[in-house]
Design a protein around this motif. Structure first.
Motif, PDB file in Angstrom:
ATOM      1  N   ASP A 117      46.291  49.617  39.461  1.00  0.00           N
ATOM      2  CA  ASP A 117      46.567  48.229  39.095  1.00  0.00           C
ATOM      3  C   ASP A 117      45.361  47.320  39.289  1.00  0.00           C
ATOM      4  O   ASP A 117      45.089  46.449  38.464  1.00  0.00           O
ATOM      5  CB  ASP A 117      47.753  47.703  39.910  1.00  0.00           C
ATOM      6  CG  ASP A 117      49.073  48.358  39.505  1.00  0.00           C
ATOM      7  OD1 ASP A 117      49.123  48.941  38.405  1.00  0.00           O
ATOM      8  OD2 ASP A 117      50.033  48.277  40.293  1.00  0.00           O
ATOM      9  N   VAL A 118      44.645  47.517  40.407  1.00  0.00           N
ATOM     10  CA  VAL A 118      43.469  46.681  40.673  1.00  0.00           C
ATOM     11  C   VAL A 118      42.452  46.835  39.538  1.00  0.00           C
ATOM     12  O   VAL A 118      41.900  45.857  39.030  1.00  0.00           O
ATOM     13  CB  VAL A 118      42.831  47.055  42.025  1.00  0.00           C
ATOM     14  CG1 VAL A 118      41.465  46.397  42.189  1.00  0.00           C
ATOM     15  CG2 VAL A 118      43.750  46.658  43.168  1.00  0.00           C
ATOM     16  N   SER A 119      42.215  48.079  39.130  1.00  0.00           N
ATOM     17  CA  SER A 119      41.234  48.346  38.081  1.00  0.00           C
ATOM     18  C   SER A 119      41.739  47.916  36.712  1.00  0.00           C
ATOM     19  O   SER A 119      40.975  47.390  35.897  1.00  0.00           O
ATOM     20  CB  SER A 119      40.888  49.843  38.065  1.00  0.00           C
ATOM     21  OG  SER A 119      40.389  50.253  39.318  1.00  0.00           O
ATOM     22  N   ALA A 120      43.025  48.148  36.452  1.00  0.00           N
ATOM     23  CA  ALA A 120      43.586  47.770  35.160  1.00  0.00           C
ATOM     24  C   ALA A 120      43.513  46.256  34.958  1.00  0.00           C
ATOM     25  O   ALA A 120      43.250  45.776  33.853  1.00  0.00           O
ATOM     26  CB  ALA A 120      45.024  48.256  35.051  1.00  0.00           C
ATOM     27  N   LYS A 121      43.744  45.524  36.033  1.00  0.00           N
ATOM     28  CA  LYS A 121      43.653  44.066  35.944  1.00  0.00           C
ATOM     29  C   LYS A 121      42.227  43.642  35.623  1.00  0.00           C
ATOM     30  O   LYS A 121      41.994  42.744  34.820  1.00  0.00           O
ATOM     31  CB  LYS A 121      44.109  43.434  37.258  1.00  0.00           C
ATOM     32  CG  LYS A 121      44.067  41.922  37.259  1.00  0.00           C
ATOM     33  CD  LYS A 121      44.560  41.352  38.579  1.00  0.00           C
ATOM     34  CE  LYS A 121      44.496  39.829  38.585  1.00  0.00           C
ATOM     35  NZ  LYS A 121      44.967  39.259  39.875  1.00  0.00           N
ATOM     36  N   ALA A 122      41.267  44.328  36.247  1.00  0.00           N
ATOM     37  CA  ALA A 122      39.866  44.000  35.990  1.00  0.00           C
ATOM     38  C   ALA A 122      39.461  44.379  34.569  1.00  0.00           C
ATOM     39  O   ALA A 122      38.734  43.642  33.900  1.00  0.00           O
ATOM     40  CB  ALA A 122      38.978  44.721  37.001  1.00  0.00           C
ATOM     41  N   ALA A 123      39.915  45.520  34.119  1.00  0.00           N
ATOM     42  CA  ALA A 123      39.564  45.985  32.768  1.00  0.00           C
ATOM     43  C   ALA A 123      40.197  45.098  31.704  1.00  0.00           C
ATOM     44  O   ALA A 123      39.630  44.913  30.626  1.00  0.00           O
ATOM     45  CB  ALA A 123      39.994  47.433  32.581  1.00  0.00           C
ATOM     46  N   GLY A 124      41.388  44.566  31.992  1.00  0.00           N
ATOM     47  CA  GLY A 124      42.028  43.582  31.135  1.00  0.00           C
ATOM     48  C   GLY A 124      42.479  44.107  29.784  1.00  0.00           C
ATOM     49  O   GLY A 124      42.594  45.313  29.562  1.00  0.00           O
ATOM     50  N   PRO A 125      42.711  43.191  28.841  1.00  0.00           N
ATOM     51  CA  PRO A 125      43.177  43.575  27.503  1.00  0.00           C
ATOM     52  C   PRO A 125      42.218  44.517  26.788  1.00  0.00           C
ATOM     53  O   PRO A 125      42.642  45.307  25.950  1.00  0.00           O
ATOM     54  CB  PRO A 125      43.286  42.234  26.768  1.00  0.00           C
ATOM     55  CG  PRO A 125      43.432  41.212  27.848  1.00  0.00           C
ATOM     56  CD  PRO A 125      42.629  41.730  29.006  1.00  0.00           C
ATOM     57  N   ALA A 126      40.938  44.434  27.092  1.00  0.00           N
ATOM     58  CA  ALA A 126      39.964  45.325  26.443  1.00  0.00           C
ATOM     59  C   ALA A 126      40.337  46.776  26.672  1.00  0.00           C
ATOM     60  O   ALA A 126      40.165  47.615  25.797  1.00  0.00           O
ATOM     61  CB  ALA A 126      38.565  45.057  26.987  1.00  0.00           C
ATOM     62  N   TYR A 127      40.858  47.062  27.862  1.00  0.00           N
ATOM     63  CA  TYR A 127      41.292  48.425  28.176  1.00  0.00           C
ATOM     64  C   TYR A 127      42.719  48.672  27.695  1.00  0.00           C
ATOM     65  O   TYR A 127      43.004  49.704  27.074  1.00  0.00           O
ATOM     66  CB  TYR A 127      41.217  48.659  29.682  1.00  0.00           C
ATOM     67  CG  TYR A 127      41.773  50.000  30.128  1.00  0.00           C
ATOM     68  CD1 TYR A 127      41.026  51.162  29.961  1.00  0.00           C
ATOM     69  CD2 TYR A 127      43.030  50.099  30.700  1.00  0.00           C
ATOM     70  CE1 TYR A 127      41.532  52.391  30.366  1.00  0.00           C
ATOM     71  CE2 TYR A 127      43.540  51.317  31.103  1.00  0.00           C
ATOM     72  CZ  TYR A 127      42.791  52.464  30.941  1.00  0.00           C
ATOM     73  OH  TYR A 127      43.299  53.678  31.327  1.00  0.00           O
TER      74      TYR A 127
END
Length: 467
Positions: A294-304
Motif C-alpha cells: 500500500d505504501v508503494s502503491a500510493k507513491a506510484a499513484g495512478p501512473a502505476y
C-alpha cells in the motif's frame, strides 16, 4: 572435454516452476559441472553484456522467468525496441490466449512494461517515488527490525527493473535519452536499501559502458555472453581481478562468463527458454505474483494503477505484423500472433467486468440492449437495471467494474473506498482513481450524492426517484 561438452549442449529451462525467493537466490544458468549458479539481488544490481547473436535476449527471458517464479519480486521492464523483451510475458495474458483450468484470469508474467520513452520515464519516476515513500512510510518497521535495509517479503516485494540495452542508454549522446539515463542512475543510487534494483543489458563490455562509477560499484552480478565474439568484449574490464578468461573458451550461443560477489567469474551457460515455456510460466505463477504494498502503491499513484489501460498499452497493438492481415496466413505453432490484438479479443480484465455484470444481471435482472427491436415494446420489457452503460459509455474494464459495483450497491449507495476494495484484486485500482470517476459521474448525472461528510454515499441514477 567435459567442460566443452556441457557448454556445447543446449539445455532448456527447467520445467520445475516451483516457488523462488529473492533471499535464496534466482538461478540464471549452470556451470561447467552442470551446477546451477544463483544471482542474489537483494542489494546488488546486475549487468549483462552480449553482442548480437550471443543469446542475450534468450537469457533476459530466463531471468524474467526466475523473477516470475519468485514470491517476493515484481518485475518492471523497459525496452525501447518496441518492448520486445517483455511482450511475450504480457500479450498472451492480456489477449486471453492463456486459459487456466480454474477459469481465473491470468495476470501478465511481468508487472509493468514500457516500450516508449514516455512510458519509461513514467515508470522510472514511479520507482523513485516508491523508494522515497518507502523510506518514510516504513520507519517503524525498520526500527523494529533494527536495520536500514527494508525487509523484503511477499507483502513488501522488491521491484526489479530490467532495462534492455540500458547501459547504452546511460552513454547515449541523445539529449532526451540521456534524461532517461540520468533517471536510471538516480534509481540505482537511492533505492538499494528500499528494495528497488536494476538489471541492465549492453551489447558489449566496452570502456564507455563500464566507465560509469555507479555501474561499477552497484552492478556486482555480471554476465558476459561471448559467442566467440572478440570485438567489444574486454573481459578484464568486465571482471577486474580475474585472470585467464578468454573469449574462445565459450564459443557457443548462450555461453560465456558469470561472476557474482558469492561466486568468482567463471564459465557458465544460460538455459534455452522456449516460447511455450514463457506461457506456461506465466500461467503457473499468476497467483504467485505479489501485490505492490500500500505504501508503494500510493507513491506510484495512478501512473502505476492504470498501467494496463487501453490507451497506455495502445503501442503494443501497433506491433501487429503488417503482412498478417489475411485470415489464412500461416502462423507458426506456438508463435505469438500479434495481429490478434486487432481482433478485440476479450482480455482477463474484460472477462472480470463481464462476469461482474452477469452476477448483477442474475440478481436484479437487466434491461435489453439499446437499439433492439424490443426497445419500443415497453410493456414486455423486463423490469431491471439498464447496464448498457457498462458497455457503451465506459472506457476501461476497471471503470466498467466500478460502475457495476455502484449499481450493485442499490439505493443505499456506496463510497469510493468500498469500490476501490472491490476492484483491488482484479485491477489494483486506487481510491484516488475511483474518486475521479465518481466526480465525473456526478457531473454527467450517472450518479447522485446522498448525505454529507463521512456519511456521504453515491447512488446510481437507476436507484433514484428520477432514475
Amino acid at each position: 572435454m567435459t567442460t566443452v561438452n556441457v557448454l556445447e549442449q543446449e539445455r532448456t529451462y527447467p520445467t520445475d516452476y516451483s516457488t523462488l525467493s529473492l533471499h535464496t537466490g534466482i538461478p540464471w544458468g549452470y556451470r561447467t559441472n552442470a551446477q546451477q549458479i544463483l544471482a542474489y539481488l537483494r542489494e546488488q544490481c546486475a549487468l549483462i553484456v552480449g553482442p548480437t547473436g550471443s543469446g542475450k535476449t534468450n537469457m533476459v527471458h530466463a531471468i524474467l522467468a526466475g523473477f516470475a517464479r519468485a514470491e517476493d519480486v515484481l518485475t518492471w521492464v523497459i525496452d525501447l525496441n518496441a518492448g520486445s523483451a517483455g511482450l511475450p510475458w504480457v500479450l498472451p495474458a492480456l489477449n486471453g490466449q492463456i486459459v487456466r483450468e480454474d477459469g481465473k484470469p491470468v495476470r501478465p508474467g511481468i508487472d509493468w512494461l514500457a516500450g516508449t520513452f514516455d512510458e519509461a520515464m513514467t515508470m522510472l519516476d514511479a520507482a523513485v517515488r516508491v523508494a522515497k515513500q518507502r523510506k518514510m512510510g516504513y520507519q517503524a518497521l525498520l526500527s523494529k527490525a533494527n536495520t536500514d535495509l527494508l525487509p523484503i517479503s511477499a507483502k513488501i516485494p522488491q521491484i526489479m527493473l530490467v532495462i534492455d540495452e540500458g547501459a547504452e542508454i546511460l552513454v547515449s549522446p541523445d539529449r532526451q535519452v540521456r534524461k532517461l539515463g540520468e533517471k536510471i542512475l538516480e534509481v540505482i543510487r537511492i533505492a538499494r536499501a528500499m528494495g528497488v534494483r536494476t538489471v541492465l543489458t549492453a551489447l558489449g563490455a566496452t570502456g564507455s559502458v563500464l566507465s560509469n562509477l555507479m555501474i561499477r560499484r552497484e552492478a556486482k552480478v555480471r554476465v558476459a555472453l561471448t559467442g566467440s565474439e572478440t570485438e567489444g568484449m574486454d573481459l578484464s574490464k568486465m571482471f577486474p581481478g580475474s585472470r585467464g578468461l578468454r573469449v574462445d573458451q565459450a564459443p557457443y550461443k548462450g555461453a560465456g562468463f558469470m561472476g557474482t560477489p558469492e561466486s568468482p567469474a567463471a564459465l557458465f551457460k544460460a538455459w534455452r527458454i522456449l516460447p511455450n515455456q514463457i506461457r506456461e510460466i506465466t500461467a503457473a505463477t499468476s497467483d504467485r505474483h505479489p501485490r505492490l504494498d500500500d505504501v508503494s502503491a500510493k507513491a506510484a499513484g495512478p501512473a502505476y494503477a492504470r498501467r494496463w489501460d487501453a490507451d497506455r498499452t495502445a503501442w503494443m497493438r501497433d506491433q501487429a505484423v503488417s503482412d498478417d492481415a489475411g485470415d489464412d496466413s500461416p502462423v507458426t505453432p506456438g508463435a505469438l500472433r500479434l495481429s490478434a490484438l486487432n481482433e478485440q479479443q476479450e482480455s482477463p480484465e474484460d472477462a472480470l467486468a463481464r462476469r461482474f455484470r452477469e452476477e448483477i444481471d442474475a440478481q436484479f435482472g437487466t434491461a435489453p440492449e439499446p437499439h433492439t427491436t424490443e426497445q419500443d415494446d415497453v410493456a414486455e420489457r423486463p423490469v431491471g437495471l439498464n447496464l448498457s452503460a457498462l458497455r457503451d459509455e465506459q472506457d476501461s474494464p476497471a471503470q466498467q467494474a466500478a460502475l457495476a459495483a455502484l449499481i450493485a450497491a442499490g439505493p443505499a449507495g456506496t463510497g469510493a473506498s468500498a469500490i476501490a476494495r472491490t476492484l483491488a484484486d482484479g485491477f489494483g485500482t486506487t481510491r484516488q482513481t475511483v474518486v475521479g470517476w465518481l466526480k465525473t459521474w456526478l457531473t454527467d448525472g450517472t450518479a447522485v450524492r446522498v448525505g454529507e461528510g463521512t456519511k456521504a454515499r453515491y447512488v446510481h441514477r437507476s436507484h433514484t426517484p428520477n432514475g
